[in-house]
Motif scaffolding. Structure first.
Motif, PDB file in Angstrom:
ATOM      1  N   UNK A 277       0.824  -1.210   0.000  1.00  0.00           N
ATOM      2  CA  UNK A 277       0.000   0.000   0.000  1.00  0.00           C
ATOM      3  C   UNK A 277       0.862   1.266   0.000  1.00  0.00           C
ATOM      4  N   UNK A 278       1.912   1.243   0.779  1.00  0.00           N
ATOM      5  CA  UNK A 278       2.780   2.422   0.868  1.00  0.00           C
ATOM      6  C   UNK A 278       3.403   2.751  -0.484  1.00  0.00           C
ATOM      7  N   UNK A 279       3.872   1.700  -1.182  1.00  0.00           N
ATOM      8  CA  UNK A 279       4.508   1.904  -2.481  1.00  0.00           C
ATOM      9  C   UNK A 279       3.493   2.316  -3.537  1.00  0.00           C
ATOM     10  N   UNK A 280       2.340   1.639  -3.545  1.00  0.00           N
ATOM     11  CA  UNK A 280       1.343   1.893  -4.588  1.00  0.00           C
ATOM     12  C   UNK A 280       0.662   3.250  -4.426  1.00  0.00           C
ATOM     13  N   UNK A 281       0.503   3.693  -3.195  1.00  0.00           N
ATOM     14  CA  UNK A 281      -0.149   4.978  -2.959  1.00  0.00           C
ATOM     15  C   UNK A 281       0.788   6.164  -3.183  1.00  0.00           C
ATOM     16  N   UNK A 282       2.090   5.892  -3.102  1.00  0.00           N
ATOM     17  CA  UNK A 282       3.116   6.924  -3.316  1.00  0.00           C
ATOM     18  C   UNK A 282       2.834   8.150  -2.433  1.00  0.00           C
ATOM     19  N   UNK A 283       2.752   9.319  -3.027  1.00  0.00           N
ATOM     20  CA  UNK A 283       2.526  10.539  -2.243  1.00  0.00           C
ATOM     21  C   UNK A 283       1.140  10.561  -1.600  1.00  0.00           C
ATOM     22  N   UNK A 284       0.237   9.733  -2.116  1.00  0.00           N
ATOM     23  CA  UNK A 284      -1.114   9.671  -1.573  1.00  0.00           C
ATOM     24  C   UNK A 284      -1.229   8.793  -0.344  1.00  0.00           C
ATOM     25  N   UNK A 285      -0.104   8.366   0.216  1.00  0.00           N
ATOM     26  CA  UNK A 285      -0.114   7.525   1.410  1.00  0.00           C
ATOM     27  C   UNK A 285      -0.609   8.304   2.627  1.00  0.00           C
ATOM     28  N   UNK A 286      -0.484   9.629   2.572  1.00  0.00           N
ATOM     29  CA  UNK A 286      -0.949  10.470   3.665  1.00  0.00           C
ATOM     30  C   UNK A 286      -2.078  11.375   3.185  1.00  0.00           C
ATOM     31  N   UNK A 287      -2.782  11.947   4.133  1.00  0.00           N
ATOM     32  CA  UNK A 287      -3.846  12.896   3.838  1.00  0.00           C
ATOM     33  C   UNK A 287      -3.649  14.147   4.708  1.00  0.00           C
ATOM     34  N   UNK A 288      -3.373  15.299   4.094  1.00  0.00           N
ATOM     35  CA  UNK A 288      -3.260  15.523   2.648  1.00  0.00           C
ATOM     36  C   UNK A 288      -2.011  14.874   2.064  1.00  0.00           C
ATOM     37  N   UNK A 289      -1.948  14.725   0.741  1.00  0.00           N
ATOM     38  CA  UNK A 289      -0.838  14.001   0.114  1.00  0.00           C
ATOM     39  C   UNK A 289       0.551  14.544   0.429  1.00  0.00           C
TER      40      UNK A 289
END
Length: 452
Positions: A277-289
């Protein structure tokens, strides 16, 4: 009639009920549930009690009220004390924090006590005292404390929380749990014992009662079967293939994604899934990105024994309130005692060791009464450790899964769900309601494709 040891006065059921009502109001509840009242009354009236109440029912409120009820009834010169033994430090810390904030003098005996806490415990300043079982059994100072004049005169009840672990953990890696009967033998004969759990078959309940020394316990049990939960079993292929729908959902829905717990018995599998999930979400791993990679900003996090204590506490905190955190990937250590009502899906990557464990873990889903899904992904890893009933459940293709899970539970009878498609994947095969998701072609019992 109720009478406290050392007191000749007795009270009617009405007087006891009124004291329980007042204790409930103290904690912000105008009226306790009938079964909570029965549990508390059983102890007050001098019985050992074994209570099997569903996840999210409010078991902790039963023991939180006890010292207040004793004091309301008997007005002793020194406040009453109730000791609670619970196996997870995270539960202890959460309860101490929560109950202390409501004004109840609460303390804990764990491996990281402050000198101030130690002094408060020794001088009897804590009305509700939590113990880690290893500390209680392996350090003589605490045995001596329970036999001291102060505690002999004021200790009114012993509580064994998460009582199912006495057998399930006590016979494997937490042997102190299996020896809790020794503590009962140190106490005054009229100090009553309350055992609490969300999951126990009749056989397990009897065995636990014997080990901890319950004497003709009053049994108060509710079936752990949740009518708002659907059960399903599906094949596990690879992380990438199986969890693609989840990844798609978290990418598009972000903080609107329904909360999910993914369990795995394997630490390496938890790590691989987290990194996926961390790799696939990239910058979107956090909110806000563009937020820092900190717990409070993550959409996905992991909870294992390798995670430092401070991070564990943060994960529990953020998952239990309105936050960015949507998915927790965890070993079974996560969720016990967790107050999170809106978990929509519990996914097992590989089965639990036994039926009781599976019921306990899936019970952390759908506490708010809204529709939810318990999905088991088949994995042969560690099958040789699983009990026969769990192996039968995961290989079953013909019998109602709900019946298989709860047939040995107290108070369970077959549930008419109205439509078979609301029960489990097996029952759905014979559903004729005309509107179920399978007939519309949008449900193959995998994560987000199930429109609950």
């Amino acid at each position: 009639m109720a009478s406290l040891r050392g007191h000749s006065v007795t009270f009617s059921e009405e007087r006891v009920s009124d004291a329980i009502r007042k204790a409930g109001v103290y904690f912000g509840y105008e009226k306790l549930k009938d079964l909570q009242v029965q549990v508390i009354s059983g102890i007050i009236f001098g019985q050992d009690v074994f209570a099997v109440l569903p996840t999210g029912f409010g078991k902790s409120l039963c023991y939180a009220c006890l010292p207040l009820v004793f004091d309301l009834l008997y007005k002793p010169s020194q406040p009453s004390i109730v000791c609670v033994v619970t196996p997870l430090t995270a539960i202890i810390e959460d309860q101490v924090s929560s109950l202390s904030s409501k004004g109840l003098a609460t303390g804990s005996v764990t491996g990281n006590m402050t000198s101030n806490m130690l002094d408060r415990i020794k001088t009897g300043k804590c009305q509700l005292l939590f113990f880690n079982p290893e500390m209680l059994l392996q350090q003589s100072i605490w045995r001596c404390l329970l036999q001291s004049k102060e505690y002999k005169s004021r200790l009114q009840a012993l509580v064994i929380d998460e009582a199912h672990t006495v057998i399930k953990w006590g016979e494997t890696f937490r042997q102190s749990l299996k020896n809790l009967g020794e503590i009962r033998s140190l106490l005054q004969e009229d100090v009553k014992c309350l055992a609490l759990t969300a999951t126990a078959t009749k056989a397990l309940r009897v065995k636990v009662s014997e080990l901890i020394g319950l004497v003709k316990p009053l049994v108060i049990a509710v079936s752990p079967c949740k009518q708002n939960m659907m059960y399903a079993v599906s094949k596990f292929n690879t992380i990438e293939e199986t969890f693609a729908p989840v990844l798609k959902g978290i990418k598009t829905q972000r903080t609107s994604f329904p909360r999910m717990i993914i369990y795995s018995r394997r630490y390496d599998e938890c790590n691989k899934l987290y990194l996926y999930f961390r790799s696939a979400l990239e910058d979107g791993f956090t909110e806000p990105p563009d937020a820092p990679d900190l717990c409070r900003f993550r959409l996905v996090d992991k909870f294992t024994s390798c995670i430092v204590k401070s991070v564990k506490s943060q994960i529990i905190e953020y998952f239990g309130k309105d936050s960015c955190l949507r998915i927790v990937i965890a070993t079974v250590a996560f969720g016990m005692g967790l107050d999170c009502p809106d978990v929509r899906q519990v996914i097992h990557l590989g089965a639990s060791d036994n039926i009781e464990g599976y019921i306990q873990e899936t019970g952390r889903c759908g506490r708010d009464g809204k529709p939810c899904l318990a999905l088991l992904l088949l994995s042969n890893y560690m099958n040789h450790y699983r009990e026969k009933s769990m192996l039968e459940y995961q290989s079953n293709t013909t019998h109602c899964r709900r019946d298989m899970l709860f047939q040995d539970a107290d108070e369970y009878t077959h549930v008419d769900m109205g439509s078979k498609c609301l029960c489990c994947d097996v029952c759905t095969k014979s559903c004729d309601c005309g509107s179920c998701v399978q007939k519309h072609g949008i449900c193959n019992f995998t994560f987000l494709d199930t429109k609950l």
